[in-house]
Structure formats: C-alpha cells, structure tokens
Scaffold this motif. Structure first.
Motif, PDB file in Angstrom:
ATOM      1  N   PRO A 180       3.742  -2.548 -10.559  1.00 39.52           N
ATOM      2  CA  PRO A 180       4.648  -2.937  -9.793  1.00 39.52           C
ATOM      3  C   PRO A 180       6.067  -2.418 -10.015  1.00 39.52           C
ATOM      4  CG  PRO A 180       3.086  -4.756 -10.835  1.00 39.52           C
ATOM      5  CD  PRO A 180       2.897  -3.190 -11.398  1.00 39.52           C
ATOM      6  N   LYS A 181       6.435  -1.812 -11.261  1.00 34.50           N
ATOM      7  CA  LYS A 181       7.735  -1.263 -11.488  1.00 34.50           C
ATOM      8  C   LYS A 181       7.708  -0.126 -10.599  1.00 34.50           C
ATOM      9  CE  LYS A 181      10.311  -4.136 -13.655  1.00 34.50           C
ATOM     10  NZ  LYS A 181       9.673  -5.248 -13.331  1.00 34.50           N
ATOM     11  N   GLU A 182       6.752   0.793 -10.700  1.00 33.63           N
ATOM     12  CA  GLU A 182       6.576   2.037 -10.015  1.00 33.63           C
ATOM     13  C   GLU A 182       6.706   2.068  -8.671  1.00 33.63           C
ATOM     14  OE1 GLU A 182       3.313   4.233 -13.539  1.00 33.63           O
ATOM     15  OE2 GLU A 182       2.853   3.478 -11.517  1.00 33.63           O
ATOM     16  N   TYR A 183       6.044   1.035  -7.982  1.00 34.40           N
ATOM     17  CA  TYR A 183       6.038   0.731  -6.505  1.00 34.40           C
ATOM     18  C   TYR A 183       7.509   0.367  -6.303  1.00 34.40           C
ATOM     19  CZ  TYR A 183       5.984  -1.768  -2.319  1.00 34.40           C
ATOM     20  OH  TYR A 183       6.108  -2.353  -0.830  1.00 34.40           O
ATOM     21  N   SER A 184       8.135  -0.529  -7.068  1.00 36.88           N
ATOM     22  CA  SER A 184       9.625  -0.957  -6.691  1.00 36.88           C
ATOM     23  C   SER A 184      10.674   0.161  -6.852  1.00 36.88           C
ATOM     24  CB  SER A 184       9.940  -2.049  -7.729  1.00 36.88           C
ATOM     25  OG  SER A 184       9.193  -3.481  -7.628  1.00 36.88           O
ATOM     26  N   ILE A 185      10.439   1.112  -7.632  1.00 41.40           N
ATOM     27  CA  ILE A 185      11.267   2.412  -7.743  1.00 41.40           C
ATOM     28  C   ILE A 185      11.041   3.201  -6.707  1.00 41.40           C
ATOM     29  CG2 ILE A 185      11.758   4.498  -9.101  1.00 41.40           C
ATOM     30  CD1 ILE A 185      11.021   2.964 -11.665  1.00 41.40           C
ATOM     31  N   LEU A 186       9.741   3.414  -6.283  1.00 38.24           N
ATOM     32  CA  LEU A 186       9.545   4.310  -5.159  1.00 38.24           C
ATOM     33  C   LEU A 186      10.068   3.682  -3.584  1.00 38.24           C
ATOM     34  CD1 LEU A 186       7.933   6.626  -3.933  1.00 38.24           C
ATOM     35  CD2 LEU A 186       5.875   5.400  -3.844  1.00 38.24           C
ATOM     36  N   GLU A 187       9.782   2.344  -3.730  1.00 39.78           N
ATOM     37  CA  GLU A 187      10.531   1.768  -2.572  1.00 39.78           C
ATOM     38  C   GLU A 187      11.937   1.787  -2.459  1.00 39.78           C
ATOM     39  OE1 GLU A 187      10.265  -2.409   0.105  1.00 39.78           O
ATOM     40  OE2 GLU A 187       9.797  -2.492  -2.228  1.00 39.78           O
TER      41      GLU A 187
ATOM     42  N   GLU B 298      -0.737  11.100   2.723  1.00 41.60           N
ATOM     43  CA  GLU B 298      -1.438  11.870   3.649  1.00 41.60           C
ATOM     44  C   GLU B 298      -2.886  11.382   3.653  1.00 41.60           C
ATOM     45  OE1 GLU B 298      -1.423  16.314   2.977  1.00 41.60           O
ATOM     46  OE2 GLU B 298       0.719  16.469   3.981  1.00 41.60           O
ATOM     47  N   GLY B 299      -2.689   9.958   3.607  1.00 45.24           N
ATOM     48  CA  GLY B 299      -4.198   9.138   3.502  1.00 45.24           C
ATOM     49  C   GLY B 299      -4.788   8.867   2.210  1.00 45.24           C
ATOM     50  N   GLU B 300      -4.125   9.608   1.331  1.00 50.50           N
ATOM     51  CA  GLU B 300      -4.785   9.397   0.156  1.00 50.50           C
ATOM     52  C   GLU B 300      -4.055   8.197  -0.687  1.00 50.50           C
ATOM     53  OE1 GLU B 300      -7.351  10.141  -3.162  1.00 50.50           O
ATOM     54  OE2 GLU B 300      -7.221  11.032  -1.448  1.00 50.50           O
ATOM     55  N   MET B 301      -4.748   7.170  -0.961  1.00 43.35           N
ATOM     56  CA  MET B 301      -4.142   5.831  -1.547  1.00 43.35           C
ATOM     57  C   MET B 301      -3.654   6.104  -2.954  1.00 43.35           C
ATOM     58  SD  MET B 301      -4.126   3.816   0.701  1.00 43.35           S
ATOM     59  CE  MET B 301      -3.585   2.398   0.021  1.00 43.35           C
ATOM     60  N   VAL B 302      -2.532   5.841  -3.426  1.00 49.89           N
ATOM     61  CA  VAL B 302      -1.685   5.946  -4.511  1.00 49.89           C
ATOM     62  C   VAL B 302      -1.858   4.518  -5.393  1.00 49.89           C
ATOM     63  CG1 VAL B 302       0.021   6.777  -5.859  1.00 49.89           C
ATOM     64  CG2 VAL B 302      -0.560   7.985  -3.694  1.00 49.89           C
ATOM     65  N   GLN B 303      -2.251   4.077  -6.451  1.00 50.76           N
ATOM     66  CA  GLN B 303      -2.185   3.194  -7.135  1.00 50.76           C
ATOM     67  C   GLN B 303      -1.102   3.072  -8.283  1.00 50.76           C
ATOM     68  OE1 GLN B 303      -4.355   0.315  -6.340  1.00 50.76           O
ATOM     69  NE2 GLN B 303      -5.299   1.914  -4.805  1.00 50.76           N
ATOM     70  N   LEU B 304      -0.166   2.373  -7.909  1.00 54.39           N
ATOM     71  CA  LEU B 304       0.996   2.327  -8.614  1.00 54.39           C
ATOM     72  C   LEU B 304       1.268   0.625  -9.469  1.00 54.39           C
ATOM     73  CD1 LEU B 304       3.583   3.626  -6.176  1.00 54.39           C
ATOM     74  CD2 LEU B 304       2.421   4.979  -8.002  1.00 54.39           C
TER      75      LEU B 304
ATOM     76  N   ASP C 165       0.894  -1.371  -0.092  1.00 54.04           N
ATOM     77  CA  ASP C 165       0.193  -0.056   0.102  1.00 54.04           C
ATOM     78  C   ASP C 165       0.971   1.322  -0.004  1.00 54.04           C
ATOM     79  OD1 ASP C 165      -2.309  -1.339   0.257  1.00 54.04           O
ATOM     80  OD2 ASP C 165      -2.380  -1.399   2.326  1.00 54.04           O
ATOM     81  N   VAL C 166       0.646   2.250  -0.911  1.00 56.66           N
ATOM     82  CA  VAL C 166       1.246   3.411  -0.855  1.00 56.66           C
ATOM     83  C   VAL C 166       0.166   4.481  -0.712  1.00 56.66           C
ATOM     84  CG1 VAL C 166       2.418   5.260  -2.377  1.00 56.66           C
ATOM     85  CG2 VAL C 166       3.010   2.560  -2.282  1.00 56.66           C
ATOM     86  N   SER C 167       0.499   5.455   0.077  1.00 57.01           N
ATOM     87  CA  SER C 167      -0.416   6.748   0.232  1.00 57.01           C
ATOM     88  C   SER C 167       0.166   8.187   0.496  1.00 57.01           C
ATOM     89  CB  SER C 167      -1.533   6.460   1.379  1.00 57.01           C
ATOM     90  OG  SER C 167      -0.514   6.215   2.738  1.00 57.01           O
TER      91      SER C 167
END
Length: 225
Positions: free
Chosen positions: A152-159, A144-150, A140-142
């Motif tokens: 898999p690659k976007e999620y991995s880059i952000l992590e 200030e409480g607003e969920m962000v749908q990413l 899960d990515v958010s």
C-alpha cells in the motif's frame, strides 16, 4: 489519496479511519470544526468527510466558510437526520454529497470513489508514464502489460509521483501526503520504500532510474524521450 475526517464521535471516527485506511486512503481525524479549519490551512487534502453536528463550529458553517475562501476539493457531509431540509442545507453550503448515519461503509466508500473520480475528471482516470500504468480505481500497476505487485505505501508513493510527473517531491512532502499526521515515520523510511519500489518496477522491465533521485531535493519520474 489523503482524506480529512471531521467527526466528534470517537468510536465512529476510529472505525471509519481504520476502514478507509484498509482501502489505502491516508486519513487524518479531528473532532471539531475549528480544528478542521486549521488543519485544512496546513495540509492539502483530496477530500473532506464532514459531520454536520460538531462542537465549536458546525459542519454546515465550516463547509460554507471553506467554499467562501475558494476551497475546491470535494466535501462529503455526514448527517444523523434523513430529512430534505438537512440535505438541502448541506448542499447549499457547498457540500458535494451526503451520507446519512448510521453510516453504511460500502455506500460511503462508493460515494468517496465517485467524488474523487469527479475531482480528477479532467482526463482519463488511468495514470500513464511511458510504459508505466496505474489505475486508481482498481489499484492495478503494470509496466508494458507486466503486473507489478506493490505494498500500500509503495503504491501510494508511486501514485503521488505519477500525479506530479517531473515535479520534485522532497521526502518530507512525501511523508506529509502519504502518512497520517498521528504517526509520521522518519524520512529514511521514504528512502527504503523508494528503493523497494524501484526494485519491483525494474523486475517488471522498467528502467533502473524511472524514479529519479534529485540529490539534495527529492524524487521525481524520469524524463520521457
């Protein structure tokens, strides 16, 4: 998260790599112990899944060699023999856990998550940067409480960026950590994913430059006041 899978059974290796890839792990596969030793010296892995019975250098010997050289990342061993002596041998060599073949993927997945949590136990498992929050256990990515749908690659880059904070990561470093060595993309692909990631974070209320470009070097997260 990047995993090295050391397994000489090609069909099993392909099946495990595909299943782990579906869970957003980046998986590199090698088929013998010496190749694994060379790979670990070139690439930084978060975890190794290591078969016991391997050509050239068996898994227990490789595990012992890695630990003797100070390798500290988690190692999970796969063994075809469910006997106490085999398990003791692997654990004494420095393995953190083991799974008996035939592999139950749900058990393997749970054990991997446990080892990765243990490896990151120095703080809360939820990564935070200002109003940005990322939970590696639920993906899960958010903001200030607003969920962000990413993706898999976007999620991995952000992590990856959140784990490195203000450290600048070049495009080549991001490719090395996020994509499989068997199918690396061009560095322009990273630029495209970063652009999309920024747009999605901005739509959730994040600052335009929360992911900064350090011209000529790479990317990092914006400095917090």
């Amino acid at each position: 998260m990047r995993i090295l899978l050391v397994e000489d059974d090609l069909l099993l290796a392909e099946a495990l790599a595909e299943a782990l890839g579906d869970q957003q792990y980046m998986v590199d596969v090698v088929g013998d112990g010496e190749s694994a030793w060379s790979q670990v010296k070139m690439v930084e892995y978060d975890l190794i899944v290591l078969d016991v019975m391997l050509p050239k250098l068996d898994g227990i010997s490789l595990c012992r060699r890695l630990r003797s050289f100070g390798y500290g990342q988690p190692i999970l061993m796969l063994t075809a023999r469910d006997t106490s002596m085999d398990k003791v041998g692997g654990l004494d060599a420095g393995a953190d856990d083991y799974v008996v073949k035939p592999v139950d993927f749900f058990e393997l997945s749970a054990r991997l998550r446990a080892l990765l949590r243990r490896g990151n136990s120095s703080g809360t498992p939820v990564l935070e940067w200002g109003g940005l929050s990322l939970d590696p256990s639920t993906y899960d990515v958010s903001y200030e409480g607003e969920m962000v749908q990413l993706t898999p690659k976007e999620y991995s880059i952000l992590e990856l960026l959140m784990r490195n904070g203000r450290r600048v990561l070049s495009r080549s470093a991001i490719v090395e950590r996020i994509w499989s060595l068997a199918d690396p993309p061009s560095e322009d692909t990273v630029k495209t994913h970063i652009k999309s990631l920024r747009q999605k974070l901005r739509a959730a209320g994040a600052p335009n430059d929360i992911v900064e470009t350090v011209h000529g070097f790479g990317y990092r997260l914006k400095h917090l006041p």
